[in-house]
Design an enzyme around this catalytic site. Structure first.
Site, PDB file in Angstrom:
ATOM      1  N   TYR A   1       0.612  -1.098   0.045  1.00 30.78           N
ATOM      2  CA  TYR A   1       0.085  -0.023  -0.061  1.00 30.78           C
ATOM      3  C   TYR A   1       1.045   1.310  -0.033  1.00 30.78           C
ATOM      4  O   TYR A   1       0.891   2.126   0.818  1.00 30.78           O
ATOM      5  CB  TYR A   1      -1.032  -0.071   1.199  1.00 30.78           C
ATOM      6  N   LEU A   2       1.767   1.111  -1.150  1.00 31.81           N
ATOM      7  CA  LEU A   2       2.827   2.165  -1.036  1.00 31.81           C
ATOM      8  C   LEU A   2       2.441   3.649  -1.167  1.00 31.81           C
ATOM      9  O   LEU A   2       1.404   3.923  -1.845  1.00 31.81           O
ATOM     10  CB  LEU A   2       3.812   1.823  -2.530  1.00 31.81           C
ATOM     11  N   HIS A   3       3.234   4.407  -0.530  1.00 32.00           N
ATOM     12  CA  HIS A   3       2.755   5.826  -0.423  1.00 32.00           C
ATOM     13  C   HIS A   3       4.375   6.528  -0.737  1.00 32.00           C
ATOM     14  O   HIS A   3       5.361   5.864  -0.845  1.00 32.00           O
ATOM     15  CB  HIS A   3       2.206   6.378   1.027  1.00 32.00           C
TER      16      HIS A   3
ATOM     17  N   GLY B   1       6.161   8.093   1.502  1.00 35.01           N
ATOM     18  CA  GLY B   1       7.234   7.917   2.261  1.00 35.01           C
ATOM     19  C   GLY B   1       7.928   6.481   1.848  1.00 35.01           C
ATOM     20  O   GLY B   1       9.163   6.608   1.986  1.00 35.01           O
ATOM     21  N   HIS B   2       7.330   5.412   1.413  1.00 35.03           N
ATOM     22  CA  HIS B   2       8.091   4.409   0.943  1.00 35.03           C
ATOM     23  C   HIS B   2       8.735   4.634  -0.214  1.00 35.03           C
ATOM     24  O   HIS B   2      10.084   4.215  -0.542  1.00 35.03           O
ATOM     25  CB  HIS B   2       7.092   3.305   0.475  1.00 35.03           C
TER      26      HIS B   2
ATOM     27  N   GLY C   1      12.827   3.430   7.262  1.00 33.02           N
ATOM     28  CA  GLY C   1      12.209   4.723   7.602  1.00 33.02           C
ATOM     29  C   GLY C   1      12.381   5.104   9.229  1.00 33.02           C
ATOM     30  O   GLY C   1      12.142   4.329   9.996  1.00 33.02           O
TER      31      GLY C   1
ATOM     32  N   ASP D   1       9.202   4.511  11.736  1.00 29.58           N
ATOM     33  CA  ASP D   1       9.000   3.589  12.749  1.00 29.58           C
ATOM     34  C   ASP D   1      10.378   3.514  13.492  1.00 29.58           C
ATOM     35  O   ASP D   1      11.297   2.693  13.080  1.00 29.58           O
ATOM     36  CB  ASP D   1       8.632   2.230  12.071  1.00 29.58           C
TER      37      ASP D   1
ATOM     38  N   SER E   1       1.311   7.411   6.537  1.00 26.62           N
ATOM     39  CA  SER E   1       1.341   5.764   6.871  1.00 26.62           C
ATOM     40  C   SER E   1      -0.008   5.362   5.968  1.00 26.62           C
ATOM     41  O   SER E   1      -0.779   5.801   5.763  1.00 26.62           O
ATOM     42  CB  SER E   1       0.990   5.741   8.379  1.00 26.62           C
TER      43      SER E   1
HETATM   44  P1  AMP Z   1       5.513  -0.293   6.169  1.00 20.52           P
HETATM   45  O1  AMP Z   1       5.417  -0.748   4.890  1.00 20.52           O
HETATM   46  O2  AMP Z   1       4.445   0.396   7.144  1.00 20.52           O
HETATM   47  O3  AMP Z   1       6.074  -1.702   7.009  1.00 20.52           O
HETATM   48  O4  AMP Z   1       6.893   0.624   6.186  1.00 20.52           O
HETATM   49  C1  AMP Z   1       7.867   0.090   5.269  1.00 20.52           C
HETATM   50  C2  AMP Z   1       9.114   0.909   5.341  1.00 20.52           C
HETATM   51  O5  AMP Z   1       8.619   2.269   5.279  1.00 20.52           O
HETATM   52  C3  AMP Z   1       9.469   1.065   6.935  1.00 20.52           C
HETATM   53  O6  AMP Z   1      10.977   1.253   7.175  1.00 20.52           O
HETATM   54  C4  AMP Z   1       8.825   2.427   7.396  1.00 20.52           C
HETATM   55  O7  AMP Z   1       9.898   3.001   8.489  1.00 20.52           O
HETATM   56  C5  AMP Z   1       8.904   3.194   6.215  1.00 20.52           C
HETATM   57  N1  AMP Z   1       7.938   4.348   6.282  1.00 20.52           N
HETATM   58  C6  AMP Z   1       6.789   4.258   6.582  1.00 20.52           C
HETATM   59  N2  AMP Z   1       6.029   5.399   6.460  1.00 20.52           N
HETATM   60  C7  AMP Z   1       6.912   6.325   6.278  1.00 20.52           C
HETATM   61  C8  AMP Z   1       7.030   7.797   6.318  1.00 20.52           C
HETATM   62  N3  AMP Z   1       6.142   8.461   6.365  1.00 20.52           N
HETATM   63  N4  AMP Z   1       8.293   8.277   5.950  1.00 20.52           N
HETATM   64  C9  AMP Z   1       9.393   7.621   5.706  1.00 20.52           C
HETATM   65  N5  AMP Z   1       9.596   6.279   5.935  1.00 20.52           N
HETATM   66  C10 AMP Z   1       8.333   5.523   6.091  1.00 20.52           C
END
Ligand code: AMP
Length: 289
Positions: free
Chosen positions: A32-34, A36-37, A147, A150, A185
């Site tokens: 569910y990429l955004h 931030g990813h 990121g 977290d 997020s």
């Molecule tokens: P997730 O898909 O939520 O497990 O996140 C995958 C990676 O993306 C992890 O290293 C997170 O810390 C990073 N991440 C998630 N949200 C953000 C954000 N807003 N800014 C930077 N990195 C992010």
């Protein structure tokens, strides 16, 4: 862009790239990429010649009453975003590939997992480190990008890499925020418009922590109390507002290096955020609409 779901194929791809003398950057995600990813992808592209993104919603890191079943998923959209950002290989294993039999071995994350999220989500970080270790063994990256959003997870992965001698460099990228300060997020998608407004309490609390410390207060109890007071809003249940060091342990005195960490339930959604007090959230990258 290659898309692989088998562990053997993923490992062969990495090894073939390495035999062509290409370094490999890796960004593990739950999809569910955004933006931030995608900034992690940009960073990985700066640091390595080939970039692998994994998408795997890891059952091991979810508690029995958490949102595993309803965690947002949209592979076609993720595929388009990843390809447009220049990802070379998307690794999308399913749970049967990652855990062909009931996994019984877990990594023990140590004292850094006994505070904050570790208290609210028992076993969560053992699940995270176990899957990250597996993914590192499968992808064999030269660089992995995580990121800062977290924070506790990033610190525990960093410690795991050191303690277990994973042959890779870890890069920790800043938190990407909406213009109004909300950290991006995948879980923000759960928020209705009222909750989206209330979710600003997290970044507000981080600013309050920073301002209280800049105002001359160095007692963590008093700074935390000010932050917690800023977390009151309709539909919000604050879970913690704490000041910790890089080992995720409480600080005894607030300095520029202290990290303010907050978590709250906004409606049914748990949200997290953090700031290094000496840097402030003003320095974090924002998405432009
Ligand atoms: P997730 O898909 O939520 O497990 O996140 C995958 C990676 O993306 C992890 O290293 C997170 O810390 C990073 N991440 C998630 N949200 C953000 C954000 N807003 N800014 C930077 N990195 C992010």
């Amino acid at each position: 862009m290659r898309e692989l779901s088998s562990i053997t194929e993923m490992r062969s791809w990495s090894r073939a790239e390495r035999s062509r003398r290409h370094t490999i950057g890796f960004v593990p995600t739950m999809g569910y990429l955004h933006e931030g990813h995608l900034r992690l992808v940009d960073r990985a592209k700066e640091l390595a010649e080939r970039v692998v993104v994994s998408i795997f919603v890891n059952p091991l890191q979810f508690g029995p009453h958490e949102d595993l079943a309803r965690y947002p998923r949209d592979l076609p959209r993720d595929r388009t975003l990843a390809e447009a950002r220049g990802v070379d290989c998307l690794f999308v294993p399913d749970a049967a590939a990652m855990y062909p039999e009931e996994p019984v071995v877990r990594l023990e994350p140590g004292p850094g997992a006994e505070t904050l999220e570790g208290v609210v989500r028992p076993g969560h970080f053992a699940g995270v480190l176990t899957v990250v270790a597996k993914l590192f063994h499968i992808v064999e990256p030269d660089v992995a990008v995580f990121g800062r959003k977290d924070f506790q997870q990033a610190m525990l992965v960093r410690r795991m890499v050191r303690d277990l001698d994973f042959p890779l460099t870890l890069d920790i990228a800043p938190t990407v925020r909406e213009l109004d300060g909300l950290a991006l997020s995948s879980r923000n998608t759960y928020l209705n418009p009222d909750e989206r407004r209330s979710a600003l309490v997290l970044s507000r609390a981080l600013r309050t922590l920073e301002q209280t410390w800049r105002g001359g207060e160095a007692d963590p109890v008093k700074v935390q109390r000010a932050g917690l007071e800023a977390m009151h809003a309709p539909g919000v249940i604050p879970e913690y507002c704490a000041l910790v060091d890089e080992n995720v342990q409480p600080v005894t005195r607030v300095t520029a290096h202290a990290i303010g960490v907050v978590a709250a339930r906004v409606g049914k959604t748990r949200l997290l955020d953090n700031v290094v007090l000496g840097e402030g959230i003003g320095a974090d990258p924002r998405v432009t609409p």
